[in-house]
Design a protein around this motif. Structure first.
Motif, PDB file in Angstrom:
ATOM      1  N   MET A 132       8.290 -28.982   5.514  1.00 35.92           N
ATOM      2  CA  MET A 132       6.939 -28.985   6.090  1.00 35.92           C
ATOM      3  C   MET A 132       6.923 -28.623   7.586  1.00 35.92           C
ATOM      4  SD  MET A 132       4.598 -30.800   7.922  1.00 35.92           S
ATOM      5  CE  MET A 132       4.843 -32.573   7.984  1.00 35.92           C
ATOM      6  N   PRO A 133       7.799 -29.226   8.416  1.00 31.08           N
ATOM      7  CA  PRO A 133       7.730 -28.871   9.846  1.00 31.08           C
ATOM      8  C   PRO A 133       8.107 -27.410  10.117  1.00 31.08           C
ATOM      9  CG  PRO A 133       8.880 -30.967   9.529  1.00 31.08           C
ATOM     10  CD  PRO A 133       8.732 -30.342   8.174  1.00 31.08           C
ATOM     11  N   GLY A 134       9.120 -26.918   9.416  1.00 30.36           N
ATOM     12  CA  GLY A 134       9.514 -25.523   9.596  1.00 30.36           C
ATOM     13  C   GLY A 134       8.404 -24.578   9.168  1.00 30.36           C
ATOM     14  N   GLN A 135       7.748 -24.928   8.063  1.00 30.34           N
ATOM     15  CA  GLN A 135       6.654 -24.069   7.594  1.00 30.34           C
ATOM     16  C   GLN A 135       5.476 -24.112   8.559  1.00 30.34           C
ATOM     17  OE1 GLN A 135       5.516 -24.390   3.469  1.00 30.34           O
ATOM     18  NE2 GLN A 135       3.999 -22.755   3.702  1.00 30.34           N
ATOM     19  N   THR A 136       5.269 -25.257   9.179  1.00 31.18           N
ATOM     20  CA  THR A 136       4.215 -25.363  10.195  1.00 31.18           C
ATOM     21  C   THR A 136       4.510 -24.377  11.326  1.00 31.18           C
ATOM     22  OG1 THR A 136       3.824 -27.672   9.652  1.00 31.18           O
ATOM     23  CG2 THR A 136       3.137 -26.948  11.844  1.00 31.18           C
ATOM     24  N   ALA A 137       5.763 -24.383  11.788  1.00 28.51           N
ATOM     25  CA  ALA A 137       6.146 -23.479  12.882  1.00 28.51           C
ATOM     26  C   ALA A 137       5.934 -22.026  12.475  1.00 28.51           C
ATOM     27  CB  ALA A 137       7.615 -23.727  13.247  1.00 28.51           C
ATOM     28  N   TYR A 138       6.427 -21.673  11.297  1.00 29.92           N
ATOM     29  CA  TYR A 138       6.395 -20.287  10.813  1.00 29.92           C
ATOM     30  C   TYR A 138       4.958 -19.802  10.608  1.00 29.92           C
ATOM     31  CZ  TYR A 138       7.581 -16.441   7.498  1.00 29.92           C
ATOM     32  OH  TYR A 138       7.713 -15.240   6.841  1.00 29.92           O
ATOM     33  N   CYS A 139       4.167 -20.570   9.863  1.00 27.90           N
ATOM     34  CA  CYS A 139       2.813 -20.109   9.505  1.00 27.90           C
ATOM     35  C   CYS A 139       1.861 -20.179  10.695  1.00 27.90           C
ATOM     36  CB  CYS A 139       2.270 -20.926   8.337  1.00 27.90           C
ATOM     37  SG  CYS A 139       3.185 -20.669   6.805  1.00 27.90           S
ATOM     38  N   ALA A 140       1.979 -21.216  11.520  1.00 25.60           N
ATOM     39  CA  ALA A 140       1.048 -21.318  12.656  1.00 25.60           C
ATOM     40  C   ALA A 140       1.360 -20.223  13.669  1.00 25.60           C
ATOM     41  CB  ALA A 140       1.131 -22.699  13.300  1.00 25.60           C
ATOM     42  N   LEU A 141       2.649 -20.020  13.957  1.00 27.41           N
ATOM     43  CA  LEU A 141       2.990 -19.006  14.967  1.00 27.41           C
ATOM     44  C   LEU A 141       2.696 -17.599  14.449  1.00 27.41           C
ATOM     45  CD1 LEU A 141       4.290 -18.501  17.806  1.00 27.41           C
ATOM     46  CD2 LEU A 141       6.302 -17.792  16.517  1.00 27.41           C
ATOM     47  N   LEU A 142       3.255 -17.271  13.272  1.00 23.63           N
ATOM     48  CA  LEU A 142       3.135 -15.886  12.790  1.00 23.63           C
ATOM     49  C   LEU A 142       1.767 -15.618  12.173  1.00 23.63           C
ATOM     50  CD1 LEU A 142       6.698 -15.394  11.237  1.00 23.63           C
ATOM     51  CD2 LEU A 142       5.896 -14.787  13.532  1.00 23.63           C
ATOM     52  N   GLY A 143       1.249 -16.573  11.386  1.00 27.22           N
ATOM     53  CA  GLY A 143      -0.016 -16.352  10.686  1.00 27.22           C
ATOM     54  C   GLY A 143      -1.228 -16.453  11.603  1.00 27.22           C
ATOM     55  N   VAL A 144      -1.253 -17.468  12.446  1.00 25.77           N
ATOM     56  CA  VAL A 144      -2.413 -17.651  13.336  1.00 25.77           C
ATOM     57  C   VAL A 144      -2.169 -16.981  14.689  1.00 25.77           C
ATOM     58  CG1 VAL A 144      -3.953 -19.321  14.450  1.00 25.77           C
ATOM     59  CG2 VAL A 144      -2.979 -19.836  12.194  1.00 25.77           C
ATOM     60  N   GLY A 145      -0.988 -17.207  15.277  1.00 28.45           N
ATOM     61  CA  GLY A 145      -0.738 -16.694  16.631  1.00 28.45           C
ATOM     62  C   GLY A 145      -0.536 -15.181  16.685  1.00 28.45           C
ATOM     63  N   GLN A 292       7.233 -19.603  -0.236  1.00 29.65           N
ATOM     64  CA  GLN A 292       8.422 -18.848  -0.664  1.00 29.65           C
ATOM     65  C   GLN A 292       8.886 -17.880   0.422  1.00 29.65           C
ATOM     66  OE1 GLN A 292      10.059 -19.978  -3.126  1.00 29.65           O
ATOM     67  NE2 GLN A 292       8.337 -21.341  -3.562  1.00 29.65           N
ATOM     68  N   GLU A 293       7.922 -17.177   1.006  1.00 29.24           N
ATOM     69  CA  GLU A 293       8.228 -16.208   2.062  1.00 29.24           C
ATOM     70  C   GLU A 293       8.853 -16.920   3.282  1.00 29.24           C
ATOM     71  OE1 GLU A 293       4.698 -14.007   3.127  1.00 29.24           O
ATOM     72  OE2 GLU A 293       5.589 -13.429   5.051  1.00 29.24           O
ATOM     73  N   PHE A 294       8.262 -18.075   3.644  1.00 27.50           N
ATOM     74  CA  PHE A 294       8.785 -18.867   4.766  1.00 27.50           C
ATOM     75  C   PHE A 294      10.228 -19.299   4.498  1.00 27.50           C
ATOM     76  CE2 PHE A 294       9.449 -23.525   4.843  1.00 27.50           C
ATOM     77  CZ  PHE A 294      10.032 -23.628   6.093  1.00 27.50           C
ATOM     78  N   ARG A 295      10.477 -19.862   3.292  1.00 24.92           N
ATOM     79  CA  ARG A 295      11.835 -20.356   2.986  1.00 24.92           C
ATOM     80  C   ARG A 295      12.842 -19.210   2.985  1.00 24.92           C
ATOM     81  NH1 ARG A 295      11.077 -24.382  -1.680  1.00 24.92           N
ATOM     82  NH2 ARG A 295      10.250 -26.190  -0.606  1.00 24.92           N
ATOM     83  N   ARG A 296      12.425 -18.065   2.438  1.00 26.75           N
ATOM     84  CA  ARG A 296      13.329 -16.911   2.384  1.00 26.75           C
ATOM     85  C   ARG A 296      13.701 -16.467   3.803  1.00 26.75           C
ATOM     86  NH1 ARG A 296      10.015 -12.229   0.930  1.00 26.75           N
ATOM     87  NH2 ARG A 296       9.815 -12.279   3.180  1.00 26.75           N
ATOM     88  N   ASP A 297      12.703 -16.289   4.672  1.00 23.79           N
ATOM     89  CA  ASP A 297      12.968 -15.795   6.033  1.00 23.79           C
ATOM     90  C   ASP A 297      13.778 -16.799   6.847  1.00 23.79           C
ATOM     91  OD1 ASP A 297      11.604 -13.515   5.468  1.00 23.79           O
ATOM     92  OD2 ASP A 297       9.873 -13.926   6.771  1.00 23.79           O
ATOM     93  N   VAL A 298      13.376 -18.060   6.815  1.00 26.13           N
ATOM     94  CA  VAL A 298      14.052 -19.039   7.672  1.00 26.13           C
ATOM     95  C   VAL A 298      15.467 -19.317   7.161  1.00 26.13           C
ATOM     96  CG1 VAL A 298      13.955 -21.369   8.653  1.00 26.13           C
ATOM     97  CG2 VAL A 298      11.881 -19.968   8.565  1.00 26.13           C
ATOM     98  N   SER A 299      15.662 -19.319   5.821  1.00 25.21           N
ATOM     99  CA  SER A 299      17.030 -19.483   5.279  1.00 25.21           C
ATOM    100  C   SER A 299      17.924 -18.362   5.788  1.00 25.21           C
ATOM    101  CB  SER A 299      17.047 -19.418   3.753  1.00 25.21           C
ATOM    102  OG  SER A 299      16.217 -20.380   3.211  1.00 25.21           O
ATOM    103  N   GLN A 300      17.382 -17.153   5.768  1.00 22.49           N
ATOM    104  CA  GLN A 300      18.177 -16.011   6.229  1.00 22.49           C
ATOM    105  C   GLN A 300      18.523 -16.155   7.713  1.00 22.49           C
ATOM    106  OE1 GLN A 300      16.644 -12.176   5.086  1.00 22.49           O
ATOM    107  NE2 GLN A 300      17.960 -11.118   6.570  1.00 22.49           N
ATOM    108  N   TRP A 301      17.551 -16.546   8.538  1.00 24.37           N
ATOM    109  CA  TRP A 301      17.825 -16.721   9.973  1.00 24.37           C
ATOM    110  C   TRP A 301      18.857 -17.816  10.205  1.00 24.37           C
ATOM    111  CZ3 TRP A 301      11.850 -16.572  10.851  1.00 24.37           C
ATOM    112  CH2 TRP A 301      11.418 -15.238  10.893  1.00 24.37           C
TER     113      TRP A 301
END
Ligand code: NAP
Ligand code: FER
Length: 345
Positions: A132-145, A292-301
């Protein structure tokens, strides 16, 4: 099946109204291990996540979710192991993500537990950088920001569960990243380990002093403010917005002990007008379609070593109240977790 096992659990005993949480707001008790019904699984908690939103669930004020009742087990996400299954969907030994709460065992419908395939990642990551916290970072920054290379991004609570990830993703997007944090060792971690360009220790400084520090670090203004805290850092950021700035309201931990009083302060309408800026609230549960997209990208990073992640682990379910109170006060160093039991496997 579970032998003489007992279920130690943490209940809400009293609501903290307009004050800090105290250990006496919780009651620790030991009950029988529940029996799963048809379609349910008995789960043993391995890891419990402690998150700031739980402070809101202790308040009687209705928000996007209903409060925890007095005498109810505190709510919370867990990584759990299936001990008994009365569903074809899961087998004993499976590891799942579930909302088992602050307790050692829970019986839940199998449909409410999501099997985890860790693929070499630590299981606790599924409550933090891959949760949940990682997805918050990913979606808020990339999706909204929607950051663009060269933009200046400010992230508050920068060394925490969400902030660490948000800042590192902003760096990967080619941004200049400034953090704020509340201790010298946190500031050093944010700069030296996470690679932010700057980090400000905000403690003991008012909005004017913080605003002056920000103006010096970001003379062209802040393009994106990832607001985890509200309060004085928010005011300082608003005073330094760049043209077409975006302010993402992700959290307001500076006022979580004042949820029963109206939040009043400076009105920033004219600043939004002059800067043609946007301010938008964010709730991670609205972004399930991107999990799914968030987990895929962050796992890779993570695998590529492009993202680092610090966790702070308390031991045993009885340690949860103290660790939660400490996290709200900034004592945590990274994502706050409780290790409740070791995996049987
Ligand atoms: P965290 O940053 O790991 O831990 C909370 C941190 O908040 C503390 O370590 C402390 O760090 C800081 N803090 C406490 N009191 C403060 C104050 N008065 N002023 C400024 N900072 C203060 O927690 P997290 O899980 O990553 O959550 C960060 C924020 O994101 C919270 O506001 C949370 O509610 C929010 N959040 C929102 C969503 C959503 O969907 N909207 C989802 C997840 C999280 P310092 O030492 O730096 O002060
Ligand atoms: C959080 C803080 C606040 C969060 C959700 C909220 C999922 C929602 C608050 C409200 O509805 O009042 O960390 O995480």
């Amino acid at each position: 099946m579970t032998g003489a096992a007992r279920n130690t659990r943490v209940l809400l005993a009293e609501r903290p109204l307009n004050r800090r949480v105290r250990e006496s707001d919780f009651k620790i008790e030991t009950a029988a291990v529940p029996e799963p019904r048809e379609g349910e699984v008995l789960l043993k908690t391995l890891w419990l996540s402690l998150d700031p939103y739980m402070r809101g669930r202790m308040s009687p004020a209705r928000s996007y979710a209903k409060p925890v009742e007095i005498g109810e087990v505190m709510t919370g996400e867990t990584v759990s192991e299936v001990v008994v299954s009365r569903s074809p969907a899961l087998e004993p030994g499976d590891v799942v993500l579930a909302r088992a709460g602050w307790q050692e065992y829970a019986a839940l419908p199998a449909a409410e537990a999501e099997r985890i395939d860790p693929q070499g990642m630590p299981l606790s990551y599924f409550l933090g950088v891959l949760g949940m916290p990682g997805q918050t970072a990913y979606c808020a920054l990339l999706g909204v920001g929607q950051p663009k290379p060269g933009e200046t991004v400010l992230i508050s609570a920068a060394s925490g569960a969400v902030g660490q990830v948000a800042g590192q993703i902003a760096k990967l997007r080619g941004c200049r990243v400034i953090g704020t944090a509340g201790a010298a060792d946190k500031v050093a971690y944010v700069k030296d380990v996470l690679g932010f360009d700057h980090c400000i220790d905000y403690k003991g400084k008012d909005a004017e002093a913080l605003g002056a520090e920000l103006a010096a670090l970001a003379p062209k203004g802040i393009d994106i403010y990832f607001d985890n805290v509200g309060g004085a850092v928010h005011d300082a950021a608003m005073a330094n917005l760049a043209l077409h700035g975006r302010v993402i309201i992700v959290g307001a931990i500076a006022i979580y002990d004042r949820l029963e009083t109206p939040d009043t302060g400076i009105r920033w309408n004219r600043q939004l007008l002059v800067k043609r800026a946007r301010m938008e609230g964010f709730l991670v549960w609205d972004w399930r379609h991107q999990t799914q997209e968030f987990r895929r990208d962050v796992s890779q990073w993570l695998r590529e070593g492009k993202i680092r992640y610090k966790q702070d682990v308390a031991e045993g379910i009885a340690a949860a109240p103290r660790a939660f109170i400490g996290m709200l006060a900034g004592e945590n160093r990274g994502k706050q977790l409780v290790r409740v039991a070791a995996q049987a496997g």
